[in-house]
Write a protein that holds these residues in place. Structure first.
Motif, mmCIF file in Angstrom:
data_model
loop_
_atom_site.group_PDB
_atom_site.id
_atom_site.type_symbol
_atom_site.label_atom_id
_atom_site.label_comp_id
_atom_site.label_asym_id
_atom_site.label_seq_id
_atom_site.Cartn_x
_atom_site.Cartn_y
_atom_site.Cartn_z
ATOM 1 N N ASP A 129 2.028 5.725 -10.585
ATOM 2 C CA ASP A 129 2.119 5.550 -12.034
ATOM 3 C C ASP A 129 2.958 4.352 -12.450
ATOM 4 O OD1 ASP A 129 0.536 7.815 -12.373
ATOM 5 O OD2 ASP A 129 2.274 9.147 -12.392
ATOM 6 N N ILE A 130 3.472 3.610 -11.483
ATOM 7 C CA ILE A 130 4.314 2.444 -11.768
ATOM 8 C C ILE A 130 3.441 1.198 -11.872
ATOM 9 C CG2 ILE A 130 6.127 0.942 -10.821
ATOM 10 C CD1 ILE A 130 7.256 3.564 -11.757
ATOM 11 N N ASN A 131 3.685 0.405 -12.897
ATOM 12 C CA ASN A 131 3.021 -0.889 -13.011
ATOM 13 C C ASN A 131 3.884 -1.891 -12.238
ATOM 14 O OD1 ASN A 131 2.050 -3.423 -13.726
ATOM 15 N ND2 ASN A 131 1.606 -2.817 -15.826
ATOM 16 N N PRO A 132 3.406 -2.379 -11.102
ATOM 17 C CA PRO A 132 4.237 -3.242 -10.257
ATOM 18 C C PRO A 132 4.631 -4.558 -10.910
ATOM 19 C CG PRO A 132 1.979 -3.189 -9.467
ATOM 20 C CD PRO A 132 2.089 -2.172 -10.544
ATOM 21 N N GLN A 133 3.912 -4.945 -11.938
ATOM 22 C CA GLN A 133 4.219 -6.196 -12.626
ATOM 23 C C GLN A 133 5.611 -6.147 -13.273
ATOM 24 O OE1 GLN A 133 1.202 -7.297 -15.409
ATOM 25 N NE2 GLN A 133 2.280 -9.112 -16.102
ATOM 26 N N TYR A 134 6.071 -4.954 -13.616
ATOM 27 C CA TYR A 134 7.332 -4.810 -14.336
ATOM 28 C C TYR A 134 8.468 -4.268 -13.474
ATOM 29 C CZ TYR A 134 4.181 -5.612 -18.175
ATOM 30 O OH TYR A 134 3.235 -6.163 -19.001
ATOM 31 N N VAL A 135 8.262 -4.208 -12.169
ATOM 32 C CA VAL A 135 9.297 -3.702 -11.270
ATOM 33 C C VAL A 135 10.317 -4.802 -10.992
ATOM 34 C CG1 VAL A 135 9.740 -2.833 -8.938
ATOM 35 C CG2 VAL A 135 7.737 -2.047 -10.194
ATOM 36 N N ARG A 136 11.579 -4.465 -11.151
ATOM 37 C CA ARG A 136 12.649 -5.414 -10.845
ATOM 38 C C ARG A 136 12.809 -5.515 -9.329
ATOM 39 N NH1 ARG A 136 17.556 -2.903 -13.849
ATOM 40 N NH2 ARG A 136 16.556 -1.124 -12.912
ATOM 41 N N PHE A 137 13.181 -6.704 -8.865
ATOM 42 C CA PHE A 137 13.349 -6.913 -7.430
ATOM 43 C C PHE A 137 14.423 -5.999 -6.847
ATOM 44 C CE2 PHE A 137 11.582 -11.521 -7.255
ATOM 45 C CZ PHE A 137 10.294 -11.024 -7.345
ATOM 46 N N THR A 138 15.449 -5.681 -7.614
ATOM 47 C CA THR A 138 16.487 -4.782 -7.103
ATOM 48 C C THR A 138 15.913 -3.399 -6.826
ATOM 49 O OG1 THR A 138 17.168 -4.338 -9.397
ATOM 50 C CG2 THR A 138 18.432 -6.000 -8.165
ATOM 51 N N ASP A 139 15.032 -2.921 -7.715
ATOM 52 C CA ASP A 139 14.385 -1.623 -7.491
ATOM 53 C C ASP A 139 13.399 -1.705 -6.329
ATOM 54 O OD1 ASP A 139 15.754 -0.468 -9.625
ATOM 55 O OD2 ASP A 139 14.167 -0.945 -11.052
ATOM 56 N N LEU A 140 12.623 -2.771 -6.306
ATOM 57 C CA LEU A 140 11.643 -2.959 -5.242
ATOM 58 C C LEU A 140 12.324 -2.960 -3.871
ATOM 59 C CD1 LEU A 140 8.697 -3.503 -4.468
ATOM 60 C CD2 LEU A 140 9.130 -5.934 -4.867
ATOM 61 N N TYR A 141 13.408 -3.666 -3.766
ATOM 62 C CA TYR A 141 14.167 -3.727 -2.521
ATOM 63 C C TYR A 141 14.585 -2.324 -2.078
ATOM 64 C CZ TYR A 141 18.162 -4.536 0.554
ATOM 65 O OH TYR A 141 19.040 -4.502 1.605
ATOM 66 N N GLN A 142 15.141 -1.545 -2.992
ATOM 67 C CA GLN A 142 15.594 -0.190 -2.659
ATOM 68 C C GLN A 142 14.431 0.690 -2.229
ATOM 69 O OE1 GLN A 142 18.713 1.035 -2.361
ATOM 70 N NE2 GLN A 142 19.386 -1.068 -2.742
ATOM 71 N N TRP A 143 13.301 0.576 -2.911
ATOM 72 C CA TRP A 143 12.139 1.397 -2.569
ATOM 73 C C TRP A 143 11.615 1.044 -1.179
ATOM 74 C CZ3 TRP A 143 9.194 0.738 -7.846
ATOM 75 C CH2 TRP A 143 9.884 1.446 -8.834
ATOM 76 N N TRP A 161 1.092 -5.798 -4.224
ATOM 77 C CA TRP A 161 0.993 -4.501 -4.898
ATOM 78 C C TRP A 161 0.166 -4.634 -6.176
ATOM 79 C CZ3 TRP A 161 5.974 -1.343 -6.496
ATOM 80 C CH2 TRP A 161 5.614 -0.084 -6.959
ATOM 81 N N ILE A 162 0.411 -5.695 -6.935
ATOM 82 C CA ILE A 162 -0.367 -5.943 -8.155
ATOM 83 C C ILE A 162 -1.850 -6.111 -7.809
ATOM 84 C CG2 ILE A 162 -0.810 -7.632 -9.978
ATOM 85 C CD1 ILE A 162 2.289 -8.113 -10.001
ATOM 86 N N LYS A 163 -2.115 -6.883 -6.771
ATOM 87 C CA LYS A 163 -3.501 -7.115 -6.343
ATOM 88 C C LYS A 163 -4.175 -5.806 -5.901
ATOM 89 C CE LYS A 163 -6.142 -9.371 -2.770
ATOM 90 N NZ LYS A 163 -6.014 -9.788 -1.398
ATOM 91 N N ASP A 164 -3.454 -4.999 -5.120
ATOM 92 C CA ASP A 164 -4.017 -3.742 -4.629
ATOM 93 C C ASP A 164 -4.191 -2.719 -5.755
ATOM 94 O OD1 ASP A 164 -4.152 -4.705 -2.058
ATOM 95 O OD2 ASP A 164 -2.281 -3.762 -1.413
ATOM 96 N N ALA A 165 -3.360 -2.808 -6.770
ATOM 97 C CA ALA A 165 -3.436 -1.852 -7.876
ATOM 98 C C ALA A 165 -4.640 -2.107 -8.779
ATOM 99 C CB ALA A 165 -2.150 -1.900 -8.700
ATOM 100 N N ASP A 166 -5.158 -3.327 -8.733
ATOM 101 C CA ASP A 166 -6.309 -3.677 -9.590
ATOM 102 C C ASP A 166 -7.596 -3.174 -9.057
ATOM 103 O OD1 ASP A 166 -4.785 -4.935 -11.466
ATOM 104 O OD2 ASP A 166 -5.088 -6.918 -10.632
ATOM 105 N N ILE A 215 0.836 -1.209 0.000
ATOM 106 C CA ILE A 215 0.000 0.000 0.000
ATOM 107 C C ILE A 215 0.868 1.256 0.000
ATOM 108 C CG2 ILE A 215 -1.629 1.346 1.396
ATOM 109 C CD1 ILE A 215 -2.837 -1.435 2.225
ATOM 110 N N ALA A 216 1.915 1.256 0.813
ATOM 111 C CA ALA A 216 2.820 2.411 0.862
ATOM 112 C C ALA A 216 3.483 2.638 -0.493
ATOM 113 C CB ALA A 216 3.875 2.209 1.946
ATOM 114 N N LEU A 217 3.906 1.571 -1.150
ATOM 115 C CA LEU A 217 4.540 1.693 -2.461
ATOM 116 C C LEU A 217 3.536 2.179 -3.503
ATOM 117 C CD1 LEU A 217 6.744 -1.513 -2.444
ATOM 118 C CD2 LEU A 217 7.546 0.859 -2.295
ATOM 119 N N MET A 218 2.324 1.682 -3.433
ATOM 120 C CA MET A 218 1.285 2.109 -4.368
ATOM 121 C C MET A 218 1.021 3.608 -4.207
ATOM 122 S SD MET A 218 -2.455 0.405 -5.028
ATOM 123 C CE MET A 218 -2.939 0.621 -3.323
#
Length: 64
Positions: free
Chosen positions: A19-33, A59-64, A11-14
């Protein structure tokens, strides 16, 4: 927030990255965020691919 707070992290990331589609986020970026979230207060090294995947799926589920 700890690594186990999967839904709260999603929820915090959303909110921060609407404007980010979480389906395409790399784990390295996700970790940093996640570790840069103001509310995050856990050992960064406790992360794992399984945890990051769970955050991404929530995040994908919450974004839908």
């Amino acid at each position: 927030m700890k690594w186990t707070d999967i839904n709260n992290i999603a929820i915090a990331l959303m909110d921060l990255y609407p404007d980010i589609n979480p389906q395409y986020v790399r784990f390295t970026d996700l970790y940093q965020w996640v570790i840069k979230l103001n509310e995050f207060d856990d050992e960064p090294k406790r992360s794992s691919e399984k945890i990051l995947e769970a955050i991404q799926l929530a995040w994908i589920k919450d974004a839908d």
